[in-house]
Design a protein around this motif. Structure first.
Motif, short mmCIF file in Angstrom:
data_model
loop_
_atom_site.label_atom_id
_atom_site.label_comp_id
_atom_site.label_asym_id
_atom_site.label_seq_id
_atom_site.Cartn_x
_atom_site.Cartn_y
_atom_site.Cartn_z
N THR A 136 -67.18 11.71 -59.27
CA THR A 136 -67.47 12.08 -57.90
C THR A 136 -68.82 12.80 -57.87
O THR A 136 -69.41 13.08 -58.91
CB THR A 136 -66.39 13.02 -57.35
N MET B 41 -58.48 10.96 -54.09
CA MET B 41 -58.61 11.64 -52.79
C MET B 41 -60.07 11.88 -52.45
O MET B 41 -60.50 11.67 -51.32
CB MET B 41 -57.85 12.97 -52.80
N VAL B 42 -60.83 12.33 -53.45
CA VAL B 42 -62.25 12.60 -53.21
C VAL B 42 -63.00 11.31 -52.94
O VAL B 42 -63.92 11.26 -52.13
CB VAL B 42 -62.85 13.34 -54.43
N CYS C 294 -61.86 8.69 -51.47
CA CYS C 294 -61.48 8.13 -50.17
C CYS C 294 -62.29 8.78 -49.06
O CYS C 294 -62.31 10.01 -48.96
CB CYS C 294 -59.99 8.36 -49.93
N GLU D 204 -60.15 11.09 -47.33
CA GLU D 204 -59.45 12.00 -48.24
C GLU D 204 -57.93 11.95 -48.08
O GLU D 204 -57.25 12.96 -47.93
CB GLU D 204 -59.98 13.43 -48.06
N ASP E 81 -54.11 11.87 -48.99
CA ASP E 81 -53.38 12.62 -50.01
C ASP E 81 -52.57 11.65 -50.88
O ASP E 81 -51.35 11.56 -50.81
CB ASP E 81 -52.47 13.65 -49.33
N CYS F 91 -60.58 4.59 -53.26
CA CYS F 91 -59.70 5.44 -54.06
C CYS F 91 -59.43 4.83 -55.43
O CYS F 91 -59.40 5.52 -56.45
CB CYS F 91 -58.38 5.66 -53.32
N LYS G 277 -63.66 7.48 -40.93
CA LYS G 277 -64.21 8.80 -41.28
C LYS G 277 -65.09 9.32 -40.16
O LYS G 277 -64.99 10.48 -39.76
CB LYS G 277 -65.01 8.69 -42.58
N ASN H 79 -54.06 15.84 -59.09
CA ASN H 79 -54.27 16.99 -58.21
C ASN H 79 -53.50 18.22 -58.69
O ASN H 79 -53.82 19.34 -58.31
CB ASN H 79 -53.86 16.65 -56.76
#
Length: 1022
Positions: free
Chosen positions: A436, A451-452, A454, A457, A459, A497, A829, A889
């Motif tokens: 990332t 998640m990052v 996406c 984001e 979950d 993702c 987004k 996570n």
């Protein structure tokens, strides 16, 4: 400049570390007890008169350099140890970092970085440690593992006093200081064990190695190799393996194999092949050596294979040449093994290394090849613990005997299948950077990269676990908290993702998108029944212009937050590109309708058939305080082509016409689609479904490797029968003939893709009736400017980057209208960002969060995560994927797993304000700056440079740029030196953990935990 010199741990401290860590966390050097290999039967296998519980272990490399590395290997299932090579030049200055294992592995270090007798000490310490562990943990009295030493690189060096001292010491260590020290230490501290007693300690053999592996440099003359082996067999009386180089296969074979398997970018040097031992000479040498070994009453065999020298062409590592290993090497090594074994009709002892892993280790073993050593697979997440799965696979195959002749039928089948084995094709792991852009924090670093990655984001780990537990409505609730398109994104999302998923470094990504669709299909009805229709809480109204993904996302969150929202669109239905452009064979209209109904349930109103010439002023005059422009990229990017332009059609208008009524379309027999993105694939596949069409070609100026379309869309197009015409640029379409300029790939451009360059005078003609142009759409700047929206240089629309508000107050813009053709989730987004900004202006709550449905700190779940670690498990059923998710996570520890020297440690800290259960401590004295943790950490930074560092010496503390600490004296007074933010302080703890100098609470809590509970970590050198 940070030190790359490792500090070996004294033997008594090493044993204390093992016992204390195990007592505290049920781990030893980071290997969890659930990953300890426990023998399930009494079957063993023999080699050189010794026996092993399993014939698998670490290759001579980073995983046998230090005692703790060998210990970690043993615990998880290794029972054969090829010790890291030593040579006369033992004060090497190797440029760092020296390892890059992102996919196939490259390295620039080739022998131990310790002085020769320093390496010797590590091997003796490990020898004693493994005896103690096998008795204490597994109650085994008889040794069931073996060590194999490795030396290089010429006869003169091997005969030198210090290399000879090393060899003789491993043959019989009884007279050496380190042997005496280890023996005395164990006897003196025998009371710290439960099952180890004096008698057991005293019977530990000083004869550590009876065998040796010769590793010669590439280019070593054949006569030199033969002389060394004869010396080792006759003078040193050692059973001997000699490493054979993959260059024996010849440049043409290797180049062709790489090209066919997708590794075209690997740059070979032809001289590496011509200067190396040639196959015919190698066979004759081996025949002579077999006879000689028999005369010496010693066993002799070959080690398959050495690494492959390749050019450093893209600054992968410092220097000009590096050595390749891993999955790309497997087809070469196993084919070389077959080719050599054929010359001996299977009567050749082969030790194997070259891309072995859990996917092929049983098949390799069943050919009669053993032992099998690995390195690259241990450098990836799961690391040493991967031995557990490999040992478990081999365990039932043991047969209490040494292998005889090889099974040539099985070896031939394995060699042939390796060239098409999906696990070794490059496409199995696309050239995707899994990192990332986030900077690694000192503390609280655990993130789920999915998640990052996406844009909205999602979950992901949370809803994957819920789907796995059959809690579909709850999973659906998690998804729609951030995503109004569970069906659409569950079907056609570009799934960023999945390009970040940690499982890519195991086998293949968790099939996240498919799990979302499962949750949507099984959770939708129950969720909709329970969710009441929402009514506005605010008098302020919002006009959303455009009912595509961006506009719908904005409307969804605005209505959810309590605002009155109306979506206007020129068409008859909502959905935009998804509804009108994407073909029904990609997504059903029922799926789209369900997502629209979810949005309507929030209270969103729709008006269709509205004039597409937007006037922001008119909407404001109608009482809409806010306007969100989600009008898409409304202009087609025309293909610059001469000739019959009436036979050229935009791919998007074609797809709209196809969706409206494909039966009225007339494209002719032959269709060319120009472009390489997802729209091109959709157009090509749709064209094949038009009556009368016989052939559809994708015409692209680069090769298929560089097409921006999703890999799966390329596969679907191929399966449908689309023909790919690479390296062609259309020039003209005249009387049914498409003339194309032939192209070649030049140097990489700014995007990293190789630039297409015209081949002078080279053309290709295709019989084509219709050309579909899929080279993108353009933003309608005239429409924006007519509404007073400022456009800057190079067409950049001027907006607030955080809110997407334009230069016109309370007018926002997003999706394709802002950035050009984009993805559904990218557009969502923007809609989310605009909704959040508008709600904030109105003082309303942005409702996107959800209450976690899972208690993440329960022991059952933590055990489940631990058991999933280091297990290779590719997709078996897209509907049963949750048990492949590693739940990063909550438990990451990747930098701790992949460090060969165990220099990154996971420390549980109950601290002030710390959010993660675990924290990462970097131990400077165990780090050699190999760079491996930096490769696999999901952040853009390197853990060995960033994480809080424990120093063992004052000099290392002073010399290093790392933030970190060093305990003064023996540490018992709680006094330490601390460097934070380039400021050095002298700090002391009181009995309650308070400091006499104000420092960051979280840092203090971390260091206090180390001081109070982990004394063995810092009392290493005193």
């Amino acid at each position: 400049m940070m030190s790359d010199k490792m500090i070996p741990i004294p033997f008594n401290k090493l044993v204390n570390w093992m016992l204390e860590e195990y007592k505290r966390t049920q781990t030893i050097f980071g290997v969890s007890e659930v990953k300890f290999f426990r023998k399930s039967n009494d079957q063993q296998i023999g080699l050189f008169g010794e026996t092993m519980d399993t014939p698998v272990g670490p290759a001579a490399g980073p995983h046998t350099q230090l005692a703790q590395n060998i210990i970690a290997s043993y615990l998880s299932g290794s029972r054969f140890f090829e010790l890291k090579s030593v040579q006369i030049m033992d004060e090497l200055e190797i440029p760092k970092p020296c390892i890059l294992a992102e996919d196939e592995c490259y390295n620039t270090e080739w022998s131990t970085e310790l002085p020769i007798m320093g390496a010797f000490d590590e091997y003796v310490k490990a020898w004693f440690a493994l005896h103690v562990l096998q008795k204490e943990l597994f109650n085994q009295s008889d040794r069931r593992f073996m060590f194999n030493m490795s030396v290089g690189y010429d006869l003169k060096g091997i005969q030198s006093p210090k290399v000879d001292q090393f060899i003789e010491g491993l043959k019989d260590a009884s007279g050496t200081e380190i042997y005496k020290e280890c023996l005395a230490s164990l006897l003196e501290n025998v009371d710290q064990f439960k099952k180890v007693d004096r008698a057991f300690i005293e019977q530990i053999s000083p004869n550590i190695c009876t065998s040796i592996t010769l590793s010669t440099m590439h280019g070593c003359p054949p006569a030199e190799i033969e002389a060394i082996i004869k010396y080792l067999l006759s003078e040193k009386k050692l059973h001997t393996f000699v490493k054979m180089n993959p260059t024996l296969l010849g440049y043409g074979y290797v180049r062709n194999t790489f090209d066919k398997m997708g590794y075209k970018y690997i740059q070979l040097k032809e001289e590496s092949f011509t200067h190396d031992l040639q196959f015919k000479d190698g066979v004759e040498m081996l025949k002579r050596l077999k006879v000689f070994a028999k005369e010496q009453q010693k066993d002799f065999g070959v080690k398959m294979s050495n690494t492959l020298p390749v050019k450093i062409g893209r600054s992968e590592l410092p220097g000009e040449e590096m050595y390749m290993s891993g999955r790309a090497l497997y087809p070469l090594t196993i084919n070389l093994a077959y080719k050599l074994a054929s010359e001996f009709e299977g009567d050749l002892k082969i030790s194997y290394s070259g891309g072995a892993d859990a996917f092929n280790i049983d098949r390799i073993f069943e050919t009669g090849i053993q032992p099998i050593t690995v390195a690259t697979t241990l450098l990836k997440p799961g690391a040493y613990m991967r031995f557990k799965q490999m040992a478990d696979i081999l365990d039932p195959l043991m047969n209490n005997k040494e292998s005889g002749k090889l099974n040539m039928e099985k070896l031939k089948a394995l060699a042939e299948s390796s060239l098409s084995d999906a696990n070794h094709l490059k496409e199995k792991r696309d050239l995707v950077n899994r990192k990332t852009e986030l900077k690694l924090p000192v503390l609280d670093c655990f993130i789920a990269p999915c998640m990052v990655g996406c844009p909205i984001e999602q979950d992901v780990p949370e809803y994957l676990r819920l789907v796995g537990e059959g809690r579909y409505e709850e999973a659906f609730d998690v998804i729609v908290s951030k995503n109004p398109f569970p069906f659409i994104t569950g079907t056609i999302c570009t799934h960023n993702c999945m390009t970040k998923c940690t499982r890519l470094d195991y086998d293949e990504s968790v099939h996240i998108r498919g799990q979302k669709l499962v949750a949507a299909e099984k959770g939708y009805d129950a969720y909709m029944q329970k969710f009441p229709a929402l009514k506005p809480e605010s008098s302020a109204k919002v006009a959303v212009i455009g009912a595509g993904p961006s506009g719908l996302a904005a409307a969804y969150f605005l209505a959810k937050g309590g605002m009155e929202v109306t979506v206007f669109d020129k068409r008859e239905k909502a959905g935009g590109t998804v509804e009108y452009v994407i073909p029904d064979f990609r997504i059903s209209r029922e799926a789209i309708t369900k997502d629209i109904k979810l949005i309507e349930r929030m209270g969103v109103k729709f008006e269709f058939g509205i004039d597409s010439n937007v006037s922001v002023a008119e909407y404001k005059a109608k009482g809409f305080q806010y306007v969100y422009l989600a009008i898409g990229a409304g202009k087609t990017n025309d293909l610059d082509i001469n000739g019959d332009k009436e036979r050229v059609m935009g791919a998007i208008p074609f797809l709209e016409a196809f969706n409206a009524n494909k039966d009225v379309l007339k494209l002719g027999k032959n269709v060319a689609v120009v472009g390489g993105g997802n729209s091109a694939m959709d157009a090509a596949r749709a064209a094949l479904r038009v009556k009368g069409v016989e052939n559809v070609y994708i015409v692209y100026r680069r090769t298929k490797d560089y097409m921006p379309a999703d890999h799966e869309e390329l596969i679907y197009a191929e399966e449908d029968g689309v023909i790919f015409k690479e390296l062609l640029a259309p020039l003209s379409l005249t009387k049914g003939v498409l003339k194309c300029q032939q192209m070649a790939l030049g140097q990489p451009d700014a995007s990293g893709r190789r630039r297409p360059v015209a081949v002078e005078g080279a053309f290709e003609e295709l019989l084509i009736d219709t050309v579909l142009s899929a080279i993108g759409e353009l933003i309608d700047y005239d429409l924006l400017k007519s509404n007073g929206i400022e456009v800057g240089e190079k067409g950049k629309i001027l907006v607030n980057e955080e809110t997407l508000e334009t230069s016109v107050e309370n007018v926002f813009i997003g999706g394709d209208a802002l950035v050009g053709p984009w993805t559904v989730v990218g557009a969502a987004k923007h809609g989310t960002m605009a909704a959040k900004a508008i709600l904030k202006k109105e003082g309303l709550e942005f409702k996107q969060e959800f209450t976690s449905k899972i208690s993440f700190n329960n022991e059952k779940q933590l055990l489940e995560i631990a058991e999933k670690k280091a297990v290779m498990k590719p997709v078996a059923d897209h509907k049963l994927e949750s048990d492949r998710c590693l739940e990063c996570n909550k438990v990451c520890n990747i930098c701790a797993e992949v460090c060969p020297n165990r220099a990154n440690l996971m420390i549980p800290v109950n601290g002030k304000g710390l959010t993660n259960m675990n924290q990462i401590l970097h131990v400077d004295g165990m780090c050699n700056v190999c760079g491996n943790c930096g490769t696999f950490c999901p952040y853009s930074s390197e853990p060995y440079k960033v994480k809080l560092t424990l120093f063992w010496t004052e000099k290392d503390f002073v010399d290093s740029p790392n933030i970190g600490f060093y305990f003064l004296g023996d540490g018992s007074e709680g006094e330490f030196m601390l460097r934070l933010d380039d400021k050095i302080s002298k700090v002391k703890f009181d009995e309650s953990g308070n400091t006499d100098v104000p420092i960051d609470d979280k840092v203090a809590a971390f260091i206090w935990t180390v001081y109070k509970d982990y004394e063995y970590l810092y009392k290493v050198l005193n």
